[in-house]
Motif scaffolding. Structure first.
Motif, mmCIF file in Angstrom:
data_model
loop_
_atom_site.group_PDB
_atom_site.id
_atom_site.type_symbol
_atom_site.label_atom_id
_atom_site.label_comp_id
_atom_site.label_asym_id
_atom_site.label_seq_id
_atom_site.Cartn_x
_atom_site.Cartn_y
_atom_site.Cartn_z
ATOM 1 N N VAL B 98 8.017 -2.818 -2.501
ATOM 2 C CA VAL B 98 6.784 -3.231 -1.728
ATOM 3 C C VAL B 98 5.874 -2.228 -1.291
ATOM 4 C CG1 VAL B 98 5.676 -4.506 0.485
ATOM 5 C CG2 VAL B 98 7.938 -5.290 -0.804
ATOM 6 N N HIS B 99 6.772 -1.375 -0.630
ATOM 7 C CA HIS B 99 5.924 0.060 -0.166
ATOM 8 C C HIS B 99 5.658 0.915 -1.300
ATOM 9 C CE1 HIS B 99 7.164 -1.354 3.904
ATOM 10 N NE2 HIS B 99 6.169 -0.621 4.262
ATOM 11 N N ALA B 100 6.653 0.966 -2.298
ATOM 12 C CA ALA B 100 6.327 1.755 -3.422
ATOM 13 C C ALA B 100 5.086 1.512 -4.402
ATOM 14 C CB ALA B 100 7.638 1.578 -4.231
ATOM 15 N N LEU B 101 4.813 0.115 -4.355
ATOM 16 C CA LEU B 101 3.808 -0.219 -5.065
ATOM 17 C C LEU B 101 2.465 0.072 -4.312
ATOM 18 C CD1 LEU B 101 2.740 -2.025 -7.576
ATOM 19 C CD2 LEU B 101 2.778 -3.903 -5.916
ATOM 20 N N THR B 102 2.568 -0.072 -2.979
ATOM 21 C CA THR B 102 1.305 0.043 -2.127
ATOM 22 C C THR B 102 0.919 1.565 -2.232
ATOM 23 O OG1 THR B 102 2.263 -1.636 -0.680
ATOM 24 C CG2 THR B 102 0.432 -0.153 0.311
ATOM 25 N N TYR B 103 1.988 2.450 -2.060
ATOM 26 C CA TYR B 103 1.800 3.904 -1.881
ATOM 27 C C TYR B 103 1.215 4.175 -3.398
ATOM 28 C CZ TYR B 103 4.149 4.150 2.579
ATOM 29 O OH TYR B 103 4.642 3.813 3.907
ATOM 30 N N THR B 104 2.104 3.973 -4.363
ATOM 31 C CA THR B 104 1.449 4.158 -5.780
ATOM 32 C C THR B 104 0.023 3.857 -5.922
ATOM 33 O OG1 THR B 104 3.660 3.761 -6.477
ATOM 34 C CG2 THR B 104 2.028 4.144 -8.398
ATOM 35 N N LEU B 105 -0.261 2.552 -5.525
ATOM 36 C CA LEU B 105 -1.683 2.206 -5.933
ATOM 37 C C LEU B 105 -2.604 3.066 -5.086
ATOM 38 C CD1 LEU B 105 -1.255 -1.673 -5.753
ATOM 39 C CD2 LEU B 105 -1.963 -0.254 -7.854
ATOM 40 N N ALA B 106 -2.230 3.526 -3.560
ATOM 41 C CA ALA B 106 -3.224 4.342 -2.757
ATOM 42 C C ALA B 106 -3.207 5.561 -3.364
ATOM 43 C CB ALA B 106 -2.623 4.294 -1.599
ATOM 44 N N VAL B 124 -17.498 10.366 5.713
ATOM 45 C CA VAL B 124 -18.055 9.699 4.483
ATOM 46 C C VAL B 124 -16.647 9.088 3.666
ATOM 47 C CG1 VAL B 124 -19.530 9.440 2.510
ATOM 48 C CG2 VAL B 124 -20.010 10.804 4.415
ATOM 49 N N GLN B 125 -15.733 10.085 3.551
ATOM 50 C CA GLN B 125 -14.601 10.181 2.830
ATOM 51 C C GLN B 125 -13.660 8.861 3.504
ATOM 52 O OE1 GLN B 125 -12.203 13.466 3.254
ATOM 53 N NE2 GLN B 125 -13.120 14.384 1.503
ATOM 54 N N CYS B 126 -13.763 8.549 4.704
ATOM 55 C CA CYS B 126 -12.866 7.365 5.088
ATOM 56 C C CYS B 126 -13.627 6.210 4.869
ATOM 57 C CB CYS B 126 -12.669 7.573 6.539
ATOM 58 S SG CYS B 126 -13.902 6.831 7.645
ATOM 59 N N LEU B 127 -15.127 6.107 4.709
ATOM 60 C CA LEU B 127 -15.557 4.673 4.209
ATOM 61 C C LEU B 127 -15.123 4.645 2.712
ATOM 62 C CD1 LEU B 127 -19.229 5.253 5.424
ATOM 63 C CD2 LEU B 127 -17.565 3.669 6.353
ATOM 64 N N HIS B 128 -14.905 5.584 1.900
ATOM 65 C CA HIS B 128 -14.591 5.516 0.501
ATOM 66 C C HIS B 128 -13.101 5.133 0.579
ATOM 67 C CE1 HIS B 128 -17.912 7.651 -0.476
ATOM 68 N NE2 HIS B 128 -17.840 7.272 -1.672
ATOM 69 N N MET B 129 -12.207 5.469 1.587
ATOM 70 C CA MET B 129 -10.784 5.090 1.633
ATOM 71 C C MET B 129 -10.327 3.836 1.988
ATOM 72 S SD MET B 129 -9.385 7.861 0.313
ATOM 73 C CE MET B 129 -7.827 7.362 0.344
ATOM 74 N N LEU B 130 -11.349 3.345 2.722
ATOM 75 C CA LEU B 130 -10.958 1.827 3.222
ATOM 76 C C LEU B 130 -10.703 0.882 2.205
ATOM 77 C CD1 LEU B 130 -10.867 0.060 5.662
ATOM 78 C CD2 LEU B 130 -13.172 -0.519 5.362
ATOM 79 N N SER B 159 -4.545 -2.849 9.992
ATOM 80 C CA SER B 159 -3.638 -1.811 9.480
ATOM 81 C C SER B 159 -4.578 -0.784 8.713
ATOM 82 C CB SER B 159 -2.486 -2.123 9.103
ATOM 83 O OG SER B 159 -1.886 -0.864 8.208
ATOM 84 N N ALA B 160 -5.215 -1.197 7.778
ATOM 85 C CA ALA B 160 -6.045 -0.701 6.618
ATOM 86 C C ALA B 160 -7.377 0.142 7.300
ATOM 87 C CB ALA B 160 -6.418 -1.660 5.520
ATOM 88 N N PHE B 161 -8.085 -0.961 8.262
ATOM 89 C CA PHE B 161 -9.057 -0.260 9.107
ATOM 90 C C PHE B 161 -8.531 0.880 9.832
ATOM 91 C CE2 PHE B 161 -10.886 -4.662 8.504
ATOM 92 C CZ PHE B 161 -12.371 -4.084 8.029
ATOM 93 N N LEU B 162 -7.439 0.681 10.558
ATOM 94 C CA LEU B 162 -7.215 1.847 11.435
ATOM 95 C C LEU B 162 -6.842 3.033 10.723
ATOM 96 C CD1 LEU B 162 -4.564 0.183 14.139
ATOM 97 C CD2 LEU B 162 -7.121 1.113 14.520
ATOM 98 N N MET B 163 -6.144 2.967 9.381
ATOM 99 C CA MET B 163 -5.878 3.944 8.780
ATOM 100 C C MET B 163 -7.178 4.644 8.376
ATOM 101 S SD MET B 163 -2.696 2.411 6.427
ATOM 102 C CE MET B 163 -3.026 3.324 5.196
#
Lengths: 296, 189
Positions: B98-106, B124-130, B159-163
């Protein structure tokens, strides 16, 4: 595709896309295999043995703080405990005489009916290490594992009654599913009238469900559910839950009851794992073929 | 004073040396591998603590791995992301992968956007990262939900927003040792 910048990166290896597909495919394969079969348990156990020292190191400050707090509060706690124990002693003295009478009577009846005596269950005291972060299940991780003799399938109890069942074991840790976990089902009995039922974990709201009741079943709110001992994994007579409400559906002719667990795993750190004979229970279950009992 | 400086500049312009940049130190010094692995290891250890029980908790390990994927792609890549994801899976007792897939995709998303991202500042980077975080998390959530047979709601979006919100902070913190190095050099020149 990878023109500049990242080209340097992958000069000696496959491109980013190839890596992505390989790793994503591996992750998906792991997911599906792990969800359907138990073949990945050795991998998980190996990794968890590697992880264990780090988990302990990270939890060491918390354990240390609790130990220091324990020392500081020792006198006060002992005082409170002493009072509680005094009170309990008086209550227990009354109950003990009553129980002695019952035991004698019970023994006599058993002799009459030719039923063998119940054996006392060996057990292991365990402590909660941490609560794993998974939204899909209600689990607890304990500080002892297969090296202490814990096996998957063993019931976990506290002073209130059944807390859950061990579902996964590594050499130094074990993971228990709480009775509110929706993968767990326990063969139970109504204390009031002996009606045999199966209680299921109800998912998110910390309740248990008693399903497959006929609409006319004699079950009422405030009835206590205890383990029936059927299936062999849970010893008979452990308290499980108290019925909150009964929903009777006249259209289907079935009823369903909601019950709250009597054990409170969120309030304690120490539990007992009962060392039942898991193998014998499994053989028994296979022989009976489909009698309700614990794990999945 | 000012006149003397002006004279200095004109004299420099006249010569061939005018073609050289005034400050020859590179704008960004590469982070030392020791520092990179130390930060990843520390955040990983921190992730073993029980604070992540709260559903919308940001995945700090993923954040730091994505950050190093962008800034040091030679050291931290998809394989590292996958390995740490697997470690988190075992720790959480969730399905392996589960985490392995998320981390790989990110990590892949960050590497894909890295050329573009390096032109912008961290806000500006954080807008791209969202969207990268949202897509990476949603993929594993969908598969997990499919395998478990239930959908657990949208709290992971927080969680994604906070990241994404924490991205500039991580940028400041993880660039600190390199920045100090730059300033030290700048003072010497």
């Amino acid at each position: 595709m990878q023109e500049n910048g990242s080209l340097k990166l992958f000069k000696h290896g496959p491109t980013a896309e190839v890596r992505l597909f390989a790793l994503a495919f591996l992750a998906l394969a792991l997911l599906v295999v792990d969800a359907r079969w138990a073949t990945l348990e050795p991998v998980r156990q190996g990794v968890s043995v590697l992880l264990y020292p780090f988990q302990r190191i990270m939890l060491a400050p918390r354990d240390g703080v609790e130990r220091v707090k324990g020392w500081i509060d020792a006198a006060n706690e002992m005082h409170i405990e002493k009072e509680a124990i005094q009170r309990q002693r008086i209550e227990l003295a009354q109950m003990a005489t009553h129980a002695a009478q019952l035991a004698a009577e019970n023994e006599q009846l058993r002799r009459l009916l030719n039923v063998p005596d119940t054996v006392t269950q060996p057990s292991i005291a365990v402590e909660v290490l941490f609560e794993p972060t998974s939204a899909f299940n209600h689990h607890l991780v304990f500080n002892k594992g297969s090296s202490s003799g814990i096996q998957p399938g063993m019931p976990v109890i506290d002073e209130g009654g059944v807390v859950g069942q061990i579902v996964r074991v590594t050499p130094f840790t074990s993971e228990a599913a709480l009775i509110t976990d929706d993968k767990l089902s326990i063969p139970v009995q109504l204390l009031r009238n002996g009606l045999r039922l199966i209680a299921f974990g109800g998912g998110a709201d910390g309740k248990m469900e008693v399903r497959y009741l006929t609409a006319g079943a004699d079950i009422q709110p405030d009835d206590e559910l205890v383990t029936s001992g059927i299936g062999g994994l849970f010893p008979a007579g452990l308290s499980v839950a108290q019925v909150d409400s009964v929903h009777r559906d006249s259209a289907t002719g079935f009823a369903m009851a909601l019950a709250s667990p009597l054990a409170h795993p969120e309030r304690h750190r120490h539990f007992l794992v009962l060392q039942v004979d898991v193998e014998a229970a499994r053989r028994h279950k296979e022989a009976l073929n489909g009698e309700a009992g614990g794990l999945r | 004073m000012a006149r003397r400086a002006k004279v200095e500049v004109t004299r420099r312009r006249a010569g061939l040396s005018s073609l050289e940049p005034i400050d020859t130190t590179p704008f960004r010094v590469a982070a030392s591998p020791g520092f990179i692995w130390l930060t990843v290891a520390l955040v990983w250890l921190f992730s073993l603590l029980p604070w992540r029980v709260w559903q919308p908790a940001p995945d700090l390990l993923l954040l730091v791995i994505a950050y190093w994927c962008l800034n040091e792609p030679g050291r931290i890549g998809m394989l590292t992301a996958f390995s740490f994801g697997l470690l988190m899976d075992v720790h959480d007792g969730s399905l392996l992968g589960v985490h392995a897939l998320t981390y790989t995709l990110a990590a892949y998303g960050t590497l894909m956007l890295s050329r573009r991202l390096r032109r912008f500042n961290s806000v500006v980077q954080c807008l791209h990262m969202l969207p990268v975080f949202v897509i990476a998390k949603s993929a594993s959530r969908l598969i997990e939900g499919w395998l478990a047979g239930e959908w657990l709601g949208w709290s992971w979006l927080w969680s994604a927003f906070l990241m994404a919100l924490l991205w500039p902070l991580v940028d400041v913190l993880l660039q600190m040792p390199q920045r100090r190095h730059e300033e030290g050099d700048g003072g010497a020149v």
